[in-house]
Design an enzyme around this catalytic site. Structure first.
Site, PDB file in Angstrom:
ATOM      1  N   HIS A 173      42.393  41.961  31.134  1.00 34.18           N
ATOM      2  CA  HIS A 173      41.910  42.145  29.764  1.00 34.18           C
ATOM      3  C   HIS A 173      42.973  41.835  28.721  1.00 34.18           C
ATOM      4  CE1 HIS A 173      43.700  46.260  30.371  1.00 34.18           C
ATOM      5  NE2 HIS A 173      44.009  46.106  29.092  1.00 34.18           N
ATOM      6  N   ASP A 212      40.140  43.182  36.907  1.00 31.80           N
ATOM      7  CA  ASP A 212      41.087  43.315  35.797  1.00 31.80           C
ATOM      8  C   ASP A 212      42.463  42.838  36.251  1.00 31.80           C
ATOM      9  OD1 ASP A 212      42.085  43.744  33.321  1.00 31.80           O
ATOM     10  OD2 ASP A 212      41.943  45.932  33.357  1.00 31.80           O
ATOM     11  N   GLY A 255      49.299  49.486  25.159  1.00 27.76           N
ATOM     12  CA  GLY A 255      50.462  48.651  25.440  1.00 27.76           C
ATOM     13  C   GLY A 255      50.957  48.762  26.862  1.00 27.76           C
ATOM     14  N   SER A 268      49.012  48.502  29.414  1.00 25.66           N
ATOM     15  CA  SER A 268      48.144  47.670  30.245  1.00 25.66           C
ATOM     16  C   SER A 268      48.931  46.603  30.995  1.00 25.66           C
ATOM     17  CB  SER A 268      47.091  46.977  29.381  1.00 25.66           C
ATOM     18  OG  SER A 268      46.027  47.847  29.087  1.00 25.66           O
ATOM     19  N   SER A 295      45.222  49.349  34.294  1.00 22.61           N
ATOM     20  CA  SER A 295      44.016  48.820  33.668  1.00 22.61           C
ATOM     21  C   SER A 295      43.629  49.649  32.451  1.00 22.61           C
ATOM     22  CB  SER A 295      42.865  48.802  34.675  1.00 22.61           C
ATOM     23  OG  SER A 295      41.651  48.417  34.057  1.00 22.61           O
TER      24      SER A 295
END
Length: 385
Positions: free
Chosen positions: A229, A257, A337, A339, A354
């Site tokens: 993402h 993801d 942030g 992720s 994720s």
């Protein structure tokens, strides 16, 4: 460039939730003679802080978890068609294997694992969840449904639903799910999971198209893996210092993801997870999958280093952007942030951050995309020490 990158290697985050304080762990008597890997400075203090353990308990737990990960493939093979899932039991300090046929128990215990009776095989539960996943691809799950996962101990697929939700859309989803097989509805007061991307903030590991920040997952041959993402194929990527790194060679979200970022421009790969000064940088030596119940740590560019435990596997998370399948749930917190950042157990890569709910002040839960699936999809291998 070299000096900048080497300095930046000490900048990532691990988060974890508490397990039983003061729990004494004893490795299984039949477990292999697994040596505790050399630990980076700060790992044991982080586990003591986040898991409520003494230094000796943390060492004992890590040793038991390493043994559990080593025996897991042989234990599953010994269980055969009777395999009903496996998890790490912190109280027993051992891998526990669920069996639908106790005639397999002796062979499984010979590998060093413990056994217990379960109602359904892992294959049966995975098939039920796959049918629910397929139905959700045709008719999206309502926002009140947070996630669903296989649960070997209850012998069902557990669906997490917002407490108080009661409407026709939810009833229709649950009716379709029950037609797929055994289902348990779990009511939760936790917020709906969200992805952890963020806008531009100084000092971040990498930026996408100059205005979105995410965190590096793991170095692979030719680049690194992160969350899907964070960016789409072709999106340009710059490093923490603003210099060009490369671009997204592949990305998948929702559904999955994960992403693969191919690098160049003088950047190169190193087999480390950043410690952000909380712990020394951790070397990555492989990607052996850890069992449910195992301790795990996360590194990310916002909230830095913390540790927790793996709560569930093969969970479908119902984000607002769409469902993501095959995720692993943890008791670790995270924030915007983080992720794409690294989840690691000992020195074994587990996955990329994720999304989740909560924050690192009040706590929360986070899901990660298992790393081995991404490695297989993109045909890349980890850079290891």
């Amino acid at each position: 460039m070299q000096r900048k990158i080497l300095l930046r290697i000490s900048a990532s985050v691990l988060l974890a939730a508490s397990v039983g304080v003061g729990t004494t762990l004893a490795p299984a008597s039949a477990a292999p003679d697994t040596a505790l890997p050399e630990l980076s400075a700060g790992v044991l203090p982080a586990m003591q802080r986040d898991l409520g353990l003494t230094e000796q308990q943390a060492r004992t737990r890590l040793l038991a978890e390493a043994a559990a990960a080593e025996v897991a493939p042989a234990a599953q093979q010994a269980a055969g068609e009777a395999f009903g899932g496996a998890w790490f039991d912190a109280d027993q300090g051992a891998l526990v294997v669920g069996l639908t046929d106790q005639s397999k128990a002796e062979a499984v215990r010979a590998t060093g694992a413990r056994t217990t009776q379960v109602a359904r095989t892992e294959a049966d539960l995975a098939a039920v969840k796959a049918r629910i996943d397929e139905a959700a691809q045709h008719t999206a799950a309502p926002a009140s449904v947070h996630s669903w996962r296989t649960d070997p101990r209850s012998g069902s697929v557990v669906i997490s639903v917002r407490a108080g939700a009661d409407d026709q859309e939810l009833d229709a989803f649950l009716d379709r799910a029950r037609q797929a097989g055994p289902v348990t509805v779990e009511r939760t007061t936790a917020p709906r999971p969200e992805t952890f991307a963020a806008g531009t903030v100084g000092g971040d590991p990498y930026y996408i198209n100059g205005n979105v920040r995410c965190s590096i997952g793991f170095s692979v041959q030719g680049g690194f893996v992160s969350a899907g993402h964070c960016g789409t194929a072709g999106a340009s990527v710059s490093g923490w210092d603003g210099s060009a790194m490369g671009s997204f060679a592949g990305s998948s979200f929702p559904g999955n993801d994960y992403s693969f970022i191919r690098i160049g421009n003088g950047w190169w790969t190193v087999p480390v997870v950043l410690g952000w000064g909380t712990v020394s940088d951790v070397l990555v030596r492989g990607s052996r999958e850890a069992a449910v119940g195992t301790s795990v740590c996360r590194s990310g560019s916002t909230t830095h280093w913390h540790c927790g435990t793996i709560l569930a596997k093969n969970e479908t998370v119902n984000y607002s952007q769409g469902a993501v399948y095959g995720m692993t749930k943890t008791s670790v917190c995270a924030e915007g942030g983080d992720s794409g950042g690294s989840f690691i157990s000992g020195d074994q890569a587990q996955g990329m951050t994720s999304g989740g709910w909560g924050n690192c002040s009040s706590g929360g839960e986070t899901w990660f995309q298992p790393v081995n699936e991404a490695l297989s999809v993109y045909g890349v291998s980890l850079v290891t020490a």
